[in-house]
Design a protein around this motif. Structure first.
Motif, short mmCIF file in Angstrom:
data_model
loop_
_atom_site.label_atom_id
_atom_site.label_comp_id
_atom_site.label_asym_id
_atom_site.label_seq_id
_atom_site.Cartn_x
_atom_site.Cartn_y
_atom_site.Cartn_z
N MET A 17 -1.98 -3.99 -7.13
CA MET A 17 -2.93 -3.78 -8.24
C MET A 17 -3.07 -2.28 -8.50
O MET A 17 -3.34 -1.51 -7.58
N SER A 18 -2.85 -1.87 -9.72
CA SER A 18 -2.87 -0.44 -10.05
C SER A 18 -4.27 0.14 -9.99
O SER A 18 -5.28 -0.56 -10.11
N LYS A 19 -4.33 1.45 -9.81
CA LYS A 19 -5.57 2.19 -9.88
C LYS A 19 -5.66 2.85 -11.25
O LYS A 19 -4.70 3.50 -11.69
N GLU B 134 -5.36 -5.65 -18.09
CA GLU B 134 -5.35 -6.50 -16.90
C GLU B 134 -3.98 -7.10 -16.59
O GLU B 134 -3.55 -7.09 -15.41
N ARG C 10 -1.58 -4.66 -14.62
CA ARG C 10 -2.01 -3.94 -13.41
C ARG C 10 -1.17 -4.26 -12.18
O ARG C 10 -1.10 -3.45 -11.26
N ASP C 11 -0.50 -5.39 -12.16
CA ASP C 11 0.37 -5.72 -11.04
C ASP C 11 1.75 -5.08 -11.17
O ASP C 11 2.54 -5.12 -10.23
N ASP D 246 1.49 1.27 -10.34
CA ASP D 246 0.61 1.77 -9.29
C ASP D 246 -0.58 2.53 -9.85
O ASP D 246 -1.67 2.49 -9.28
N CYS E 145 -13.24 0.29 -17.45
CA CYS E 145 -12.14 -0.26 -16.64
C CYS E 145 -11.60 0.72 -15.61
O CYS E 145 -10.77 0.35 -14.78
N GLN F 194 -11.36 3.11 -12.28
CA GLN F 194 -11.90 3.23 -10.93
C GLN F 194 -12.41 4.66 -10.67
O GLN F 194 -13.33 4.85 -9.89
#
Length: 247
Positions: A1-3, A108, A111-112, A115, A135, A137
């Protein structure tokens, strides 16, 4: 899952776009799969990386006209093109339910596949910026160490607190870093030290020095590593990438 990292400041001309492009390129060189998203209506990130003829952009995708399109730039690096039409995003979507989460829903599915997702935010703290904050982080805030430098920073930090309470409790400020820095100038040196004292947990060690190469690279559609890999700008952004990877 990307940051998801957002590069943001209420003040324009402080190096948000330059930093998004070069941190993204630096992360890609380090083996990270990176997606850049141009959210500024000026679309300088798109133009500065040589993508001037994109048929699909983030604005059309946000409106549901077509799926989100990522254009490959280099190995491990892709870009979602910006659009001047983003300036009208608030007028078009301002009354829509869950309008602050349109970008999050759009990103979304991607995101997989990467990175890091880096968002180049507009200077205005409007609906586009709220979508980025909802959205992300972490926020990274480029700042020139000069008079009134804290004004834009304080406005961003105020908005961060409200977004954390209402939209995205997991978001944090990843760090503040100085751009176009010249420690020989007394005002810039003193302002930088003052901000380090005022925000000891936020100000990063890395500073981006004033560099001719950083200004030249976008005119050739290149990041600093492709244009001038031995320059001070490349060294500084390499150091910033290394610092971001440790946070």
């Amino acid at each position: 899952m990307s940051k998801i990292l957002a590069f943001t400041n209420q003040k324009g001309g402080v190096g948000k776009t330059t930093s998004t492009a070069n941190v993204g390129a630096g992360l890609a060189r380090a083996g990270q799969r990176v997606l850049l998203v141009d959210l500024d209506p000026q679309a300088n990130l798109t133009k500065g990386l040589g993508l001037s003829d994109a048929e699909q952009n983030v604005y059309g995708a946000l409106l549901g006209e077509y799926p989100l399109k990522a254009y490959s730039l280099h190995k491990n690096l892709a870009l979602v093109a910006g659009s001047s039409a983003l300036s009208g995003f608030e007028k078009v979507k301002g009354d829509e339910l869950d309008r602050e989460f349109l970008l999050k829903d759009l990103l979304e599915p991607l995101r997989d596949r990467c990175d890091f997702i880096l968002l180049d935010c507009p200077p205005a703290l409007g609906l586009v910026t709220l979508n980025a904050y909802a959205c992300a982080q972490a926020l990274y805030i480029p700042l020139e160490a000069q008079l009134y430098a804290t004004d834009g920073l304080e406005k961003v930090l105020d908005l961060v607190g409200r977004v954390q309470r209402r939209l995205n409790p997991d978001m944090k400020v990843g760090g503040v870093f100085f751009t176009r820095h010249d420690k020989r100038k007394v005002l810039r040196r003193d302002t930088a030290e003052q901000l380090r004292v005022q925000y000891p947990d936020l100000v990063l060690d890395t500073v981006i020095r004033e560099s001719i190469a950083l200004g030249e690279a976008p005119h050739l559609g290149k990041d600093i590593f492709s244009y001038a890999p031995q320059s001070a700008g490349a060294a500084d952004y390499q150091a910033l990438v290394a610092e971001i990877l440790t946070r």
